[in-house]
Design an enzyme around this catalytic site. Sequence first.
Site, mmCIF file in Angstrom:
data_model
loop_
_atom_site.group_PDB
_atom_site.id
_atom_site.type_symbol
_atom_site.label_atom_id
_atom_site.label_comp_id
_atom_site.label_asym_id
_atom_site.label_seq_id
_atom_site.Cartn_x
_atom_site.Cartn_y
_atom_site.Cartn_z
ATOM 1 N N GLU A 122 -53.757 -19.401 43.950
ATOM 2 C CA GLU A 122 -53.440 -20.569 43.331
ATOM 3 C C GLU A 122 -54.381 -21.709 43.785
ATOM 4 O O GLU A 122 -54.568 -22.704 42.843
ATOM 5 C CB GLU A 122 -51.996 -20.874 43.634
ATOM 6 C CG GLU A 122 -51.242 -20.015 42.710
ATOM 7 C CD GLU A 122 -50.074 -19.658 43.256
ATOM 8 O OE1 GLU A 122 -49.406 -20.098 44.318
ATOM 9 O OE2 GLU A 122 -49.740 -18.456 43.205
ATOM 10 N N SER A 161 -45.940 -9.340 43.458
ATOM 11 C CA SER A 161 -44.779 -9.080 43.261
ATOM 12 C C SER A 161 -44.224 -7.911 44.179
ATOM 13 O O SER A 161 -43.677 -7.014 43.582
ATOM 14 C CB SER A 161 -44.998 -8.444 41.817
ATOM 15 O OG SER A 161 -45.108 -9.273 41.006
ATOM 16 N N GLU A 183 -54.757 -9.919 47.024
ATOM 17 C CA GLU A 183 -53.566 -10.148 46.110
ATOM 18 C C GLU A 183 -54.149 -10.341 44.523
ATOM 19 O O GLU A 183 -54.788 -11.360 44.243
ATOM 20 C CB GLU A 183 -53.343 -11.770 46.399
ATOM 21 C CG GLU A 183 -52.304 -11.690 47.742
ATOM 22 C CD GLU A 183 -51.565 -13.048 47.704
ATOM 23 O OE1 GLU A 183 -50.295 -12.689 48.045
ATOM 24 O OE2 GLU A 183 -52.018 -14.119 47.637
ATOM 25 N N HIS A 233 -55.851 -18.843 48.735
ATOM 26 C CA HIS A 233 -55.015 -18.128 47.994
ATOM 27 C C HIS A 233 -55.428 -18.402 46.255
ATOM 28 O O HIS A 233 -56.044 -19.316 45.954
ATOM 29 C CB HIS A 233 -53.671 -18.838 48.067
ATOM 30 C CG HIS A 233 -52.328 -18.178 47.681
ATOM 31 N ND1 HIS A 233 -52.224 -18.482 46.277
ATOM 32 C CD2 HIS A 233 -51.531 -17.326 48.085
ATOM 33 C CE1 HIS A 233 -51.032 -17.642 45.903
ATOM 34 N NE2 HIS A 233 -50.813 -17.103 46.862
ATOM 35 N N ASN A 251 -44.487 -16.542 51.594
ATOM 36 C CA ASN A 251 -45.457 -17.751 51.278
ATOM 37 C C ASN A 251 -44.193 -18.496 50.256
ATOM 38 O O ASN A 251 -44.040 -18.057 49.083
ATOM 39 C CB ASN A 251 -46.557 -17.535 50.542
ATOM 40 C CG ASN A 251 -47.272 -18.494 49.896
ATOM 41 O OD1 ASN A 251 -46.692 -19.774 50.218
ATOM 42 N ND2 ASN A 251 -48.315 -18.174 49.087
ATOM 43 N N GLY A 308 -46.630 -13.114 40.914
ATOM 44 C CA GLY A 308 -45.411 -13.850 40.313
ATOM 45 C C GLY A 308 -45.292 -13.243 38.801
ATOM 46 O O GLY A 308 -44.576 -13.971 37.728
ATOM 47 N N LYS A 318 -44.614 -21.064 48.894
ATOM 48 C CA LYS A 318 -45.382 -22.161 48.090
ATOM 49 C C LYS A 318 -44.769 -23.432 47.854
ATOM 50 O O LYS A 318 -44.293 -24.129 48.891
ATOM 51 C CB LYS A 318 -45.545 -21.360 46.663
ATOM 52 C CG LYS A 318 -46.016 -19.970 46.807
ATOM 53 C CD LYS A 318 -46.267 -19.202 45.440
ATOM 54 C CE LYS A 318 -46.964 -17.779 45.872
ATOM 55 N NZ LYS A 318 -47.338 -17.205 44.474
HETATM 56 P P1 13P Z 1 -45.309 -13.067 44.368
HETATM 57 O O1 13P Z 1 -44.711 -12.248 45.568
HETATM 58 O O2 13P Z 1 -44.278 -14.036 43.740
HETATM 59 O O3 13P Z 1 -45.886 -12.290 43.173
HETATM 60 O O4 13P Z 1 -46.474 -14.099 44.887
HETATM 61 C C1 13P Z 1 -47.411 -13.513 45.665
HETATM 62 C C2 13P Z 1 -48.103 -14.644 46.378
HETATM 63 O O5 13P Z 1 -48.736 -15.165 45.958
HETATM 64 C C3 13P Z 1 -47.969 -14.611 47.829
HETATM 65 O O6 13P Z 1 -48.892 -15.317 48.505
#
Ligand code: 13P
Length: 251
Positions: free
Chosen positions: A100, A215, A171, A98, A9, A177, A11
């Site tokens: 976010e 992560s 997640e 997701h 992903n 992150g 983003k």
């Molecule tokens: P990270 O791997 O940066 O923690 O992000 C996870 C994520 O949101 C994947 O959709």
Amino acid sequence: MPKKLMAANWKMFKTWEEARQTARELVVGVRNDLPPDREVLILPPFTALRGVSEMLVQQESFFLGGQNFYPADQGAFTGEISPDQLLDAGCTHALVGHSERRHVLGEQDDFLAFKVSFGLERGLRIIFCVGETLQERKAAQVEQVLTRQLVQGLAKVPGDTGPGELAAAYEPVWAIGTGQTAGTEDIQEAHDFVRAKLSEMFIHGREMRILYGGSVKPGNTPSIIALDNVDGVLVGGSSLNAETFSRIVLA
Ligand code: 13P
């Protein structure tokens, strides 16, 4: 056993050329060593979908996905993108729910339910994301939150939906992150719980994939991917560099 899905992903990162370059390096880096039980999914920003799609032509086991879509065929929805537009750009998959989108963009369970069913009807394979915040974990509400997200978010999905059409991604919000991966026991517990719910809700719930995200790095991938009911990973930060993500894909 479903094939493990190793998803990147990206983003809101990468220009068109950066995305093509990363996709090209990734394909070259893994295609000769990719085990037959693994698939790779790239979720670039919308502006790079076509460019990355060109890099994946005739690459068996590589798929393209959208990070989001709006549940309408077309219309006056400034700034949004439709499932048909994603399919037209070469996508087979899309994320819904997701963290976010839920927490930064404010998407609620009932809207997500509409998105999941609309995307499935239009022919996208949906990866539906769930996960608790740190506050909810500390309050011992993990199962309650996962139940609400799954039951409400998947409420409009037919019970006989095929195992390839719908996947879940666990997640935990506090692991996204932050560099703080969930412990394998926490991941196991959450995935077992999601599996039980999917099995209650869908005829093919036992075969649907459940990805872990939060992560994920080359170093922790082997122990995560080896767990029961973990059918792949959804990777943010560590998917941006082709070499790093190749190590995750092949871990
Ligand atoms: P990270 O791997 O940066 O923690 O992000 C996870 C994520 O949101 C994947 O959709």
